[in-house]
Design an enzyme around this catalytic site. Structure first.
Site, PDB file in Angstrom:
ATOM      1  N   LEU A 279      40.565  55.669  64.977  1.00 22.43           N
ATOM      2  CA  LEU A 279      39.858  55.838  63.717  1.00 22.43           C
ATOM      3  C   LEU A 279      38.779  56.889  63.929  1.00 22.43           C
ATOM      4  O   LEU A 279      38.105  56.901  64.966  1.00 22.43           O
ATOM      5  CB  LEU A 279      39.211  54.518  63.271  1.00 22.43           C
ATOM      6  CG  LEU A 279      40.154  53.364  62.893  1.00 22.43           C
ATOM      7  CD1 LEU A 279      39.346  52.122  62.544  1.00 22.43           C
ATOM      8  CD2 LEU A 279      41.064  53.754  61.743  1.00 22.43           C
ATOM      9  N   ASP A 280      38.602  57.779  62.952  1.00 17.67           N
ATOM     10  CA  ASP A 280      37.540  58.785  63.040  1.00 17.67           C
ATOM     11  C   ASP A 280      36.191  58.095  63.153  1.00 17.67           C
ATOM     12  O   ASP A 280      36.024  56.942  62.749  1.00 17.67           O
ATOM     13  CB  ASP A 280      37.557  59.683  61.801  1.00 17.67           C
ATOM     14  CG  ASP A 280      38.856  60.456  61.662  1.00 17.67           C
ATOM     15  OD1 ASP A 280      39.529  60.665  62.689  1.00 17.67           O
ATOM     16  OD2 ASP A 280      39.196  60.836  60.525  1.00 17.67           O
ATOM     17  N   GLN A 281      35.194  58.848  63.613  1.00 20.45           N
ATOM     18  CA  GLN A 281      33.872  58.249  63.812  1.00 20.45           C
ATOM     19  C   GLN A 281      33.276  57.725  62.503  1.00 20.45           C
ATOM     20  O   GLN A 281      32.511  56.765  62.501  1.00 20.45           O
ATOM     21  CB  GLN A 281      32.924  59.260  64.487  1.00 20.45           C
ATOM     22  CG  GLN A 281      32.625  60.514  63.682  1.00 20.45           C
ATOM     23  CD  GLN A 281      31.515  60.334  62.672  1.00 20.45           C
ATOM     24  OE1 GLN A 281      30.758  59.368  62.732  1.00 20.45           O
ATOM     25  NE2 GLN A 281      31.423  61.258  61.728  1.00 20.45           N
TER      26      GLN A 281
END
Length: 256
Positions: free
Chosen positions: A114-116
């Site tokens: 998952l992206d930050q």
């Protein structure tokens, strides 16, 4: 299997460190918290039962031969052990989970990323086959995302998403497996692929922009409402079995 082996497989340090912990009286077991003082003390039946509770330096631990867990990922963390500008999600886990042996890289590993700035359900494990089955694009395990868009979502944008949008790196149209409108600017998308920034790029190609992104489910497992951001828990045996089955079903449907 000996007590030294138990501590080592659970991530409490090197074998030498585990022997020292036991010899120092830092390990306790049972309802009466009996001290374990012999690193070579064997287990009846060959090894401890899954779920056996013991304490190391006062820390309660549940023995698991393999680690399967969920994390409610908050924003501001990267799914990497070598992060750049943001701390790794591993920082949210206790040290034993970050040091478990068994994979090429020590510790449990995220199943997918998952992206930050993306929040929600993240699964982690030290079971390489399990990680591969759930993260490989060819298995098509569905993942559900709650999307908040910058602008109201209109009928034309919905039609583009349902028909399929073309991303820059692939001429083939991509479309969600399911699409539900849950608010003026909110969508629920189900994807069976795992392309780079896929949700954000699909919404952009349809003429809008993602303001917030949250993953609420992977296969049959949903993020429980009582698990707060930054918290983790072990997956139950039923959840593990359901995820194994989801990977098998997706794999079979792909080969038909």
């Amino acid at each position: 299997m000996r007590w030294e082996d138990v501590l080592y497989t659970q991530g409490f340090g090197t074998r030498r460190e585990c022997r020292f912990l036991i010899a120092a009286g830092a390990v306790q077991v049972g309802g009466d918290r009996r001290p374990v003082t012999d690193p070579d003390e064997p287990f009846a039946g060959g090894g401890p039962a899954p779920g056996m509770v013991f304490w190391v330096q006062g820390q309660r631990w549940c023995y698991q031969p393999r680690a399967y867990l969920m994390l409610h990922k908050p924003a501001g963390y990267e799914c990497s052990q070598r992060p750049g500008a943001w701390p790794p999600v591993h920082a949210l886990l206790p040290p034993p989970l970050r040091r478990r042996p068994g994979l090429a890289t020590p510790g449990v590993q995220p199943i997918g990323r998952l992206d930050q700035d993306t929040t929600g359900l993240l699964l982690l494990s030290d079971d390489g086959a399990f990680i591969h089955r759930l993260s490989s694009p060819r298995h098509h395990v569905p993942k559900v995302y709650e999307v908040t868009c910058r602008h109201p979502v209109d009928a034309a944008q919905l039609a583009r998403l349902r028909e399929g949008v073309v991303l820059r790196d692939d001429p083939r149209p991509v479309r969600p497996a399911a699409l539900e409108v849950i608010g003026e600017r909110r969508l629920r998308l189900t994807l069976t692929e795992g392309r780079y920034h896929q949700v954000k790029r699909m919404v952009a190609a349809a003429g809008n922009r993602v303001e917030a992104l949250h993953r609420s489910a992977i296969g049959p497992v949903q993020l429980p409402p009582d698990l707060p951001p930054g918290a983790w828990r072990w997956l139950s045996p039923d959840e593990i079995a359901a995820l194994h089955a989801a990977g098998v079903r997706a794999d079979r449907s792909e080969t038909r």
